[in-house]
Design a protein around this motif. Structure first.
Motif, PDB file in Angstrom:
ATOM      1  N   VAL A   1       0.841  -1.208   0.000  1.00 14.29           N
ATOM      2  CA  VAL A   1       0.000   0.000   0.000  1.00 14.29           C
ATOM      3  C   VAL A   1       0.870   1.250   0.000  1.00 14.29           C
ATOM      4  O   VAL A   1       0.650   2.181  -0.787  1.00 14.29           O
ATOM      5  N   ARG A   2       1.881   1.292   0.854  1.00 12.28           N
ATOM      6  CA  ARG A   2       2.738   2.469   0.948  1.00 12.28           C
ATOM      7  C   ARG A   2       3.491   2.710  -0.369  1.00 12.28           C
ATOM      8  O   ARG A   2       3.623   3.842  -0.821  1.00 12.28           O
ATOM      9  N   GLU A   3       3.963   1.637  -1.007  1.00 11.22           N
ATOM     10  CA  GLU A   3       4.691   1.779  -2.271  1.00 11.22           C
ATOM     11  C   GLU A   3       3.790   2.319  -3.373  1.00 11.22           C
ATOM     12  O   GLU A   3       4.180   3.209  -4.140  1.00 11.22           O
TER      13      GLU A   3
ATOM     14  N   ASP B   1       1.666   9.304  -5.689  1.00 15.09           N
ATOM     15  CA  ASP B   1       1.736  10.596  -5.001  1.00 15.09           C
ATOM     16  C   ASP B   1       0.410  10.943  -4.323  1.00 15.09           C
ATOM     17  O   ASP B   1      -0.116  12.051  -4.428  1.00 15.09           O
ATOM     18  N   VAL B   2      -0.164   9.947  -3.637  1.00  8.08           N
ATOM     19  CA  VAL B   2      -1.393  10.139  -2.861  1.00  8.08           C
ATOM     20  C   VAL B   2      -1.164   9.543  -1.476  1.00  8.08           C
ATOM     21  O   VAL B   2      -0.135   8.926  -1.215  1.00  8.08           O
ATOM     22  N   SER B   3      -2.149   9.710  -0.599  1.00  5.42           N
ATOM     23  CA  SER B   3      -2.028   9.158   0.749  1.00  5.42           C
ATOM     24  C   SER B   3      -2.359   7.669   0.746  1.00  5.42           C
ATOM     25  O   SER B   3      -2.981   7.146  -0.195  1.00  5.42           O
ATOM     26  N   ASP B   4      -1.941   6.970   1.824  1.00  5.71           N
ATOM     27  CA  ASP B   4      -2.274   5.551   1.965  1.00  5.71           C
ATOM     28  C   ASP B   4      -3.788   5.357   1.971  1.00  5.71           C
ATOM     29  O   ASP B   4      -4.300   4.349   1.463  1.00  5.71           O
ATOM     30  N   GLY B   5      -4.519   6.340   2.544  1.00  8.33           N
ATOM     31  CA  GLY B   5      -5.977   6.239   2.634  1.00  8.33           C
ATOM     32  C   GLY B   5      -6.650   6.155   1.281  1.00  8.33           C
ATOM     33  O   GLY B   5      -7.664   5.462   1.120  1.00  8.33           O
TER      34      GLY B   5
ATOM     35  N   ILE C   1      -5.393   4.753  -1.423  1.00 11.64           N
ATOM     36  CA  ILE C   1      -5.183   3.378  -1.912  1.00 11.64           C
ATOM     37  C   ILE C   1      -6.130   2.417  -1.192  1.00 11.64           C
ATOM     38  O   ILE C   1      -6.753   1.550  -1.816  1.00 11.64           O
ATOM     39  N   ARG C   2      -6.255   2.571   0.127  1.00 10.18           N
ATOM     40  CA  ARG C   2      -7.140   1.676   0.886  1.00 10.18           C
ATOM     41  C   ARG C   2      -8.597   1.858   0.448  1.00 10.18           C
ATOM     42  O   ARG C   2      -9.376   0.897   0.410  1.00 10.18           O
ATOM     43  N   GLY C   3      -8.973   3.091   0.129  1.00 11.79           N
ATOM     44  CA  GLY C   3     -10.323   3.339  -0.373  1.00 11.79           C
ATOM     45  C   GLY C   3     -10.575   2.632  -1.695  1.00 11.79           C
ATOM     46  O   GLY C   3     -11.667   2.093  -1.934  1.00 11.79           O
ATOM     47  N   LEU C   4      -9.558   2.610  -2.570  1.00 11.56           N
ATOM     48  CA  LEU C   4      -9.690   1.908  -3.846  1.00 11.56           C
ATOM     49  C   LEU C   4      -9.773   0.400  -3.649  1.00 11.56           C
ATOM     50  O   LEU C   4     -10.416  -0.309  -4.434  1.00 11.56           O
ATOM     51  N   VAL C   5      -9.123  -0.105  -2.588  1.00 16.18           N
ATOM     52  CA  VAL C   5      -9.231  -1.527  -2.269  1.00 16.18           C
ATOM     53  C   VAL C   5     -10.669  -1.860  -1.882  1.00 16.18           C
ATOM     54  O   VAL C   5     -11.263  -2.842  -2.361  1.00 16.18           O
ATOM     55  N   LYS C   6     -11.259  -1.025  -1.027  1.00 17.16           N
ATOM     56  CA  LYS C   6     -12.647  -1.260  -0.599  1.00 17.16           C
ATOM     57  C   LYS C   6     -13.612  -1.163  -1.767  1.00 17.16           C
ATOM     58  O   LYS C   6     -14.620  -1.875  -1.830  1.00 17.16           O
ATOM     59  N   ALA C   7     -13.277  -0.282  -2.725  1.00 17.17           N
ATOM     60  CA  ALA C   7     -14.162  -0.093  -3.879  1.00 17.17           C
ATOM     61  C   ALA C   7     -13.966  -1.158  -4.949  1.00 17.17           C
ATOM     62  O   ALA C   7     -14.677  -1.158  -5.965  1.00 17.17           O
TER      63      ALA C   7
END
Length: 722
Positions: free
Chosen positions: A144-146, A152-156, A158-164
């Protein structure tokens, strides 16, 4: 084997004997898990005759080995290297072994990790940041961090895209194979002299056997392309190659050149790797899957399965000497590993150390010379700027002629480099009212002002503090004044003199990882930097065709102090930084600021007569029986209690044996008399070359007892005399 002698990863212990339980098969080199009290430690099975034990124990009193790891054994050549290093540098064998088993997690079996990749699904709620993330991630995969860093966005986000459902989790092996470099991907067009040198290295790789070589080429002569052909030969033979670099910041430029030549990246080994990356690299090296490894000095002790070539780039660099832990010199140990492994060793340098030159002189090393720059580039013209005749204005540090040359360079759209081997803003801060000097509370060293980070820092122990609002001695407010220049102060001066110039500061404070080095290289190549102000970090490895002017701010700085290698080191540093200028089609110019323009070092640089300089330095060493014609070993005695350190050092000095060909100086307070809160006394042993000084010192120090609070460190062939 029913009984095994094991060297555990505990430097306080010698080898211990264990029973090999029924059904467990071990041999010399096997990596095992052994009980020690209530704990279990990793270790390596060793030949009993090569590793004597302090006390023989009967079979009935032995404890069973807990396990044997499913890993290739530590091969005999590496075991011999560990023994030699421990013996030569008077260090515990277990401390050397720890560098070979440098990834604890690599000893375990296969592991997996969860990574993430795009699914191709576009979520209904597609914000600008989500769209940017999906566009930039593309087909990439990572943590997620990578992915957040790539996008160039926050970890949040990426996590939101995982949920979606736009990004999915994937279980991957963290030991995925590395792609193999292709020796025939992009062979270079070599000059005649390059081809001759490369042919010699290639023949040595094909023939096998120990063959130490000095690749001595002027800056910009294409030494890297030459030894790349040796690496290609090793790949064609199905063997591994190791390239040692002196600085982690040099890794990124090297990786780009390597990928262009071989189509894939080598395996990197340095302190900036994550534990999972170290594990993957270690296992690939041990299995033979990692074909080419590039790394810092610690890469030298890794368990290569099929080593075929060792290259030490910038072999003159003093950073190859480790000061903490096992005080080994990677250049010398690399040659020994080549001897034990029976493979060629290439020492590449534009300014070889006198020790290396002497080995060529006596016929131990073969010399391969490259006397011309590659591709038609010419060596830069070097001129002195006499600061007694062309002094900077009061409060400034750059001579008017240097400023004028820098202005003309920038106006032509070219780049300039100013070199000063002093980090921070100023080396000394004092109170203008009472004269109080800011000293490190843990060391006998001045606190260095760093204005970029608004702190005072000790460069020896790392202690930092914010600059106080008032003098702690006289309590006068706003009375602190910076004395002398560091790179930050020079950068401020450049910004004031050339307000439109884009200035970059390059030191270990700003370039601390390969990623930061890559960012700097990218900005230089894109023309986003006009003037670089840097320390020794910029003296080697970089190739910027548009950099045409180099200014050495203080050429006299390295000549101060009592270091026996001061003149040689100054010559090497200035010659290396001068070599950054004019590496392309545009001619280069080097201006050396000095108050001693007639000093032999400065004259040798200006005239280009390196041979006469080295000859004079070599003869002065010969007369003094200094290395490489004699030997030094330092004994540093330290304690938190000053009297205790002094008493112990005197006891060691009084116990010194009277041996023909050996003289002991001291004890005396070390130049850095306190370091990290410990008071330090120093003795220096000077011995003739043929004397086995290690055997003498082992017997001498073994008969002296000192309090538990005292530490005694031995540095064979010291490079630091602080």
């Amino acid at each position: 084997m029913s009984r095994a002698r094991v060297l555990l990863l505990n430097a306080a212990l010698g080898p211990l004997d264990y029973r090999v339980p029924h059904g467990m098969a071990v041999e010399p080199g096997s990596i095992v898990l052994a009980p020690l009290g209530p704990r279990q430690l990793a270790g390596v099975v060793w030949e009993a005759e090569r590793m004597p034990s302090d006390a023989e124990v009967g079979d009935n009193r032995l404890r069973n080995l807990a396990a044997a790891y499913d890993l290739p054994p530590v091969a005999a050549p590496l075991r011999r290297l560990i023994e030699w290093t421990a013996d030569y540098y008077l260090s515990p064998p277990a401390a050397v072994l720890r560098m070979a088993l440098a990834s604890a997690s690599a000893l375990d079996g296969g592991r997996t990790a969860i990574e993430y990749r795009a699914t191709g699904h576009v979520p209904e709620r597609l914000t600008a940041q989500r769209g940017q993330a999906l566009e930039r991630i593309g087909e990439r995969q990572g943590l997620v961090r990578e992915l957040a860093q790539i996008a160039d966005v926050s970890d949040g986000v990426i996590r939101g895209l995982v949920k979606a459902g736009a990004i999915e989790a994937v279980e991957v092996s963290i030991d995925d194979p590395f792609p193999a470099p292709n020796p025939d991907h992009a062979p270079p067009a070599l000059s005649a002299s390059q081809a001759d040198a490369a042919g010699t290295i290639v023949a040595a790789v094909r023939d096998g056997g120990f063959a130490p070589m000095l690749l001595d080429g002027v800056t910009g002569s294409g030494k890297t392309e030459v030894y790349f052909e040796g690496i290609a030969a090793a790949l064609r033979e199905g063997r591994q190659a190791l390239v040692l670099l002196p600085e982690i910041a040099l890794t990124e430029p090297f990786l780009k050149r390597f990928e262009a030549r071989f189509g894939h990246l080598p395996v990197a080994w340095h302190s900036d790797l994550r534990s999972t990356q170290r594990r993957r690299a270690w296992r690939a090296i041990a299995s033979g899957e990692a074909k080419v490894v590039v790394g810092a000095r610690s890469a030298l002790f890794l368990p290569y399965a099929h080593l075929g070539l060792i290259v030490v780039d910038e072999a003159h660099e003093t950073s190859f000497k480790q000061e903490d832990g096992v005080p080994y010199h990677a250049r010398d140990v690399a040659v020994m590993r080549g001897q034990f492994e029976e493979v060629p060793v290439v020492l590449a340098s534009a300014t070889p150390a006198i020790e290396t030159r002497q080995m060529v002189e006596i016929g131990k090393y073969r010399e391969l010379k490259l006397e011309q720059r590659h591709g038609g580039a010419t060596m830069p013209a070097i001129e002195t700027v006499d600061l007694t005749r062309d002094p900077p204005p009061r409060g400034r540090w750059l001579a008017p002629s240097v400023v004028s040359a820098m202005r003309e360079t920038v106006e032509r759209g070219e780049q300039a480099l100013l070199f000063l081997n002093r980090r921070g803003y100023a080396p000394l801060t004092l109170c203008r009212t009472c004269g109080h000097r800011f000293r490190c509370p843990n060391c006998t060293a001045w606190m260095v002002e760093h204005r970029l980070t608004a702190r005072l820092a000790c460069h020896h122990c790392g202690h930092v503090m914010p600059p106080p609002a008032e003098c702690p001695e006289c309590h006068e407010p706003d009375a602190l004044v910076a004395c002398g220049p560091g790179v930050e102060r020079i950068a401020d001066e450049v910004a004031a003199l050339l307000p439109d110039a884009r200035v970059a500061i390059v030191t270990s404070d700003t370039i601390w990882s390969p990623a930061k080095a890559a960012e700097f290289v990218g900005r230089m190549e894109a023309g986003e930097i006009d003037v670089v102000v840097g320390t020794q970090l910029v003296t080697k490895g970089y190739h910027f065709p548009n950099l045409t002017l180099v200014g050495v701010v203080d050429a006299d700085l390295g000549l101060q102090g009592g270091d026996l290698r001061a003149a040689e080191r100054s010559f090497q540093q200035i010659a290396q930084v001068a070599g950054r200028a004019g590496r392309g089609s545009k001619p280069g110019r080097v201006l050396v600021q000095t108050r001693e323009p007639m000093a032999p070092v400065i004259q040798a640089l200006v005239s280009g007569d390196a041979e006469n300089f080295y000859h004079a330095e070599t003869e002065s060493r010969r007369e003094a029986l200094a290395p490489p014609f004699g030997r030094y070993a330092a004994i540093v005695v330290s304690s938190e209690d000053q009297a205790e350190a002094t008493t112990a050092a005197k006891a060691i000095g009084l116990a010194a044996p009277q041996v023909e060909g050996m003289t002991v100086f001291g004890p005396a307070p070390a130049p850095l008399a306190m370091l990290r809160g410990r008071h330090r006394q120093r003795l220096l042993v000077h011995a003739r070359r043929a004397l086995d000084v290690q055997a003498v010192m082992r017997g001498w120090l073994g008969e002296v007892e000192w309090p538990r609070g005292v530490r005694v460190a031995v540095d064979v062939d010291p490079y630091s005399f602080l």
